[in-house]
Design a protein around this motif. Structure first.
Motif, PDB file in Angstrom:
ATOM      1  N   ALA A   1       0.816  -1.216   0.000  1.00  0.00           N
ATOM      2  CA  ALA A   1       0.000   0.000   0.000  1.00  0.00           C
ATOM      3  C   ALA A   1       0.845   1.259   0.000  1.00  0.00           C
ATOM      4  O   ALA A   1       0.354   2.348  -0.322  1.00  0.00           O
ATOM      5  N   THR A   2       2.119   1.137   0.369  1.00  0.00           N
ATOM      6  CA  THR A   2       2.985   2.315   0.460  1.00  0.00           C
ATOM      7  C   THR A   2       3.982   2.397  -0.697  1.00  0.00           C
ATOM      8  O   THR A   2       4.947   3.148  -0.617  1.00  0.00           O
ATOM      9  N   ALA A   3       3.750   1.615  -1.743  1.00  0.00           N
ATOM     10  CA  ALA A   3       4.708   1.582  -2.850  1.00  0.00           C
ATOM     11  C   ALA A   3       4.854   2.946  -3.514  1.00  0.00           C
ATOM     12  O   ALA A   3       5.949   3.339  -3.910  1.00  0.00           O
ATOM     13  N   LEU A   4       3.742   3.677  -3.633  1.00  0.00           N
ATOM     14  CA  LEU A   4       3.777   5.006  -4.230  1.00  0.00           C
ATOM     15  C   LEU A   4       3.820   6.074  -3.136  1.00  0.00           C
ATOM     16  O   LEU A   4       3.217   5.918  -2.072  1.00  0.00           O
ATOM     17  N   THR A   5       4.534   7.151  -3.386  1.00  0.00           N
ATOM     18  CA  THR A   5       4.534   8.267  -2.451  1.00  0.00           C
ATOM     19  C   THR A   5       3.206   9.004  -2.568  1.00  0.00           C
ATOM     20  O   THR A   5       2.458   8.826  -3.533  1.00  0.00           O
ATOM     21  N   MET A   6       2.904   9.851  -1.595  1.00  0.00           N
ATOM     22  CA  MET A   6       1.664  10.611  -1.664  1.00  0.00           C
ATOM     23  C   MET A   6       1.693  11.591  -2.832  1.00  0.00           C
ATOM     24  O   MET A   6       0.649  11.951  -3.374  1.00  0.00           O
TER      25      MET A   6
ATOM     26  N   LEU B   1      -3.617  14.824  -0.482  1.00  0.00           N
ATOM     27  CA  LEU B   1      -4.494  15.496  -1.426  1.00  0.00           C
ATOM     28  C   LEU B   1      -4.804  14.541  -2.582  1.00  0.00           C
ATOM     29  O   LEU B   1      -3.974  13.741  -2.977  1.00  0.00           O
ATOM     30  N   GLY B   2      -6.006  14.655  -3.135  1.00  0.00           N
ATOM     31  CA  GLY B   2      -6.368  13.847  -4.291  1.00  0.00           C
ATOM     32  C   GLY B   2      -6.610  12.387  -3.987  1.00  0.00           C
ATOM     33  O   GLY B   2      -6.398  11.530  -4.843  1.00  0.00           O
ATOM     34  N   ILE B   3      -7.067  12.075  -2.769  1.00  0.00           N
ATOM     35  CA  ILE B   3      -7.320  10.673  -2.419  1.00  0.00           C
ATOM     36  C   ILE B   3      -8.796  10.305  -2.537  1.00  0.00           C
ATOM     37  O   ILE B   3      -9.175   9.173  -2.305  1.00  0.00           O
ATOM     38  N   TRP B   4      -9.640  11.284  -2.856  1.00  0.00           N
ATOM     39  CA  TRP B   4     -11.055  11.093  -3.143  1.00  0.00           C
ATOM     40  C   TRP B   4     -11.818  10.489  -1.965  1.00  0.00           C
ATOM     41  O   TRP B   4     -11.320  10.465  -0.834  1.00  0.00           O
ATOM     42  N   ARG B   5     -13.028   9.999  -2.231  1.00  0.00           N
ATOM     43  CA  ARG B   5     -13.914   9.532  -1.161  1.00  0.00           C
ATOM     44  C   ARG B   5     -14.938   8.567  -1.728  1.00  0.00           C
ATOM     45  O   ARG B   5     -15.108   8.453  -2.951  1.00  0.00           O
ATOM     46  N   ALA B   6     -15.643   7.895  -0.846  1.00  0.00           N
ATOM     47  CA  ALA B   6     -16.776   7.057  -1.217  1.00  0.00           C
ATOM     48  C   ALA B   6     -17.936   7.517  -0.352  1.00  0.00           C
ATOM     49  O   ALA B   6     -18.094   7.072   0.780  1.00  0.00           O
ATOM     50  N   GLY B   7     -18.737   8.441  -0.883  1.00  0.00           N
ATOM     51  CA  GLY B   7     -19.771   9.050  -0.060  1.00  0.00           C
ATOM     52  C   GLY B   7     -19.106   9.913   1.005  1.00  0.00           C
ATOM     53  O   GLY B   7     -18.196  10.689   0.721  1.00  0.00           O
TER      54      GLY B   7
ATOM     55  N   ALA C   1      -7.546   4.355   0.474  1.00  0.00           N
ATOM     56  CA  ALA C   1      -7.015   5.497   1.225  1.00  0.00           C
ATOM     57  C   ALA C   1      -6.937   5.160   2.713  1.00  0.00           C
ATOM     58  O   ALA C   1      -5.963   5.508   3.397  1.00  0.00           O
ATOM     59  N   TYR C   2      -7.959   4.471   3.210  1.00  0.00           N
ATOM     60  CA  TYR C   2      -7.977   4.054   4.616  1.00  0.00           C
ATOM     61  C   TYR C   2      -6.854   3.065   4.902  1.00  0.00           C
ATOM     62  O   TYR C   2      -6.149   3.168   5.917  1.00  0.00           O
ATOM     63  N   VAL C   3      -6.663   2.095   3.986  1.00  0.00           N
ATOM     64  CA  VAL C   3      -5.588   1.115   4.155  1.00  0.00           C
ATOM     65  C   VAL C   3      -4.234   1.811   4.162  1.00  0.00           C
ATOM     66  O   VAL C   3      -3.340   1.449   4.930  1.00  0.00           O
ATOM     67  N   ARG C   4      -4.074   2.824   3.324  1.00  0.00           N
ATOM     68  CA  ARG C   4      -2.799   3.550   3.266  1.00  0.00           C
ATOM     69  C   ARG C   4      -2.516   4.259   4.589  1.00  0.00           C
ATOM     70  O   ARG C   4      -1.380   4.259   5.085  1.00  0.00           O
TER      71      ARG C   4
ATOM     72  N   ASP D   1       0.719   3.479   6.928  1.00  0.00           N
ATOM     73  CA  ASP D   1       1.664   4.527   7.327  1.00  0.00           C
ATOM     74  C   ASP D   1       1.739   4.653   8.847  1.00  0.00           C
ATOM     75  O   ASP D   1       2.804   4.903   9.407  1.00  0.00           O
ATOM     76  N   HIS D   2       0.599   4.479   9.506  1.00  0.00           N
ATOM     77  CA  HIS D   2       0.585   4.540  10.967  1.00  0.00           C
ATOM     78  C   HIS D   2       1.386   3.387  11.565  1.00  0.00           C
ATOM     79  O   HIS D   2       2.142   3.565  12.527  1.00  0.00           O
TER      80      HIS D   2
END
Length: 324
Positions: free
Chosen positions: A75-80, A106-112, A119-122, A126-127
């Motif tokens: 999940a962290t292969a790409l930088t933000m 920024l630019g991680i969008w949403r589902a509702g 995005a949540y998994v990322r 990271d945490h």
């Protein structure tokens, strides 16, 4: 209100009806319980089928064969800065240009009203990396490769280091003797590393920053101890005791900074002219955010060497040096 038996019967009937519908859709006309009993089995009584019988009547779901080539993507292969999930963006090129200047999410969008699952998994990944940076120890191979002299603070372990900060500010009695036995008289600079709050910062940056720093000091005609110290579970203030014991002009402490969700391997450089135990924080000069996406380690090494030269020249550091 339904009693327990009535409720159980209602559930059984509901499940039975659902199964009957599924079997009908699959092309099987035989109702549950009408199939011929197996040899030696009791004939059907027409009673409501049990939950076990209903479960057995369920059509088997195909289970795909395990493929050893499949794996869970990192999940962290790409930088933000590289991450962009906004569909049909009005100005994607401009959006991506803005993202190059920040590691913010920024630019991680949403589902509702909630974030996307990825995005949540990322965030969780990271945490976890940040926690690991705090609780883990620096790889011994890094310490040996850079020929560091190992020291320890008065913290018995990582838990005490985090819960009782003063124990990380002073060296253990055994380490004090190690410093005395490894002090090189007449040197102007002593380099010190410490895991601080991020062991990852030392593992990722020390190999690049140390050669650049030593080369910078050498080119400026500044003498330094051949071997840097490494303080396990050490805080910035441990540089004060090392300064008194070595009697050098400048102590350079390179330590892991508090990790965040976007930078788990950030290192900070703390410099002080003739540091003493209990000195004011204002006597320290700091270069922070030394990592691949911040100040590059090689560039930081050159900056630190120039700062050390300025301190030796003006015989001061911290706020006083800024006023010169």
């Amino acid at each position: 209100m339904l009693n327990e038996d009535a409720l159980r019967d209602s559930i059984r009937l509901l499940v039975s009806n659902v199964i009957q519908e599924e079997i009908a859709k699959s092309g099987s006309a035989a109702p549950i319980g009408s199939a011929a009993p197996a040899s030696g089995a009791a004939p059907s009584t027409g009673a409501t089928p049990t939950v076990g019988a209903v479960a057995e009547a369920l059509p088997a779901s195909p289970v795909p064969a395990a493929d050893s080539s499949e794996f869970v993507p990192d999940a962290t292969a790409l930088t933000m800065q590289e991450t962009f999930w906004v569909p049909n963006a009005h100005d994607e090129e401009g959006y991506r240009k803005m993202k190059r200047f920040t590691s913010g999410r920024l630019g991680i969008w949403r589902a509702g009203p909630r974030p996307l699952s990825r995005a949540y998994v990322r965030v969780k990944a990271d945490h976890a990396a940040a926690q690991n940076a705090v609780w883990s120890d620096v790889d011994e191979r890094v310490i040996e490769e850079l020929k560091m002299v190992k020291l320890e603070s008065r913290s018995d372990d990582k838990a005490e280091y985090l819960k009782n900060p003063p124990t990380g500010k002073r060296l253990s009695d055994a380490s004090i003797e190690v410093v005395k036995n490894n002090t090189q008289a007449g040197k102007q600079v002593q380099i010190v590393f410490s895991d601080g709050l991020s062991s990852s910062a030392i593992e990722r940056n020390a190999k690049d920053v140390l050669p650049a720093l030593e080369q910078g000091l050498k080119s400026l005609g500044i003498s330094y101890a051949d071997r840097p110290f490494f303080v396990k579970n050490g805080r910035v203030a441990s540089m004060e005791e090392i300064g008194e014991l070595t009697a050098v002009d400048v102590v350079i402490m390179l330590t892991g900074e508090r990790p965040g969700l976007n930078s788990q391997a950030s290192m900070g450089a703390y410099l002080a002219y003739k540091p003493t135990v209990g000195m004011e924080e204002s006597r320290r000069t700091v270069i922070s955010n030394i990592h691949a996406l911040g100040t590059p380690p090689v560039e930081a090494g050159a900056q630190i060497a120039e700062l050390a030269q300025s301190m030796i020249k003006h015989k001061m550091s911290g706020v006083d040096l800024k006023l010169v």
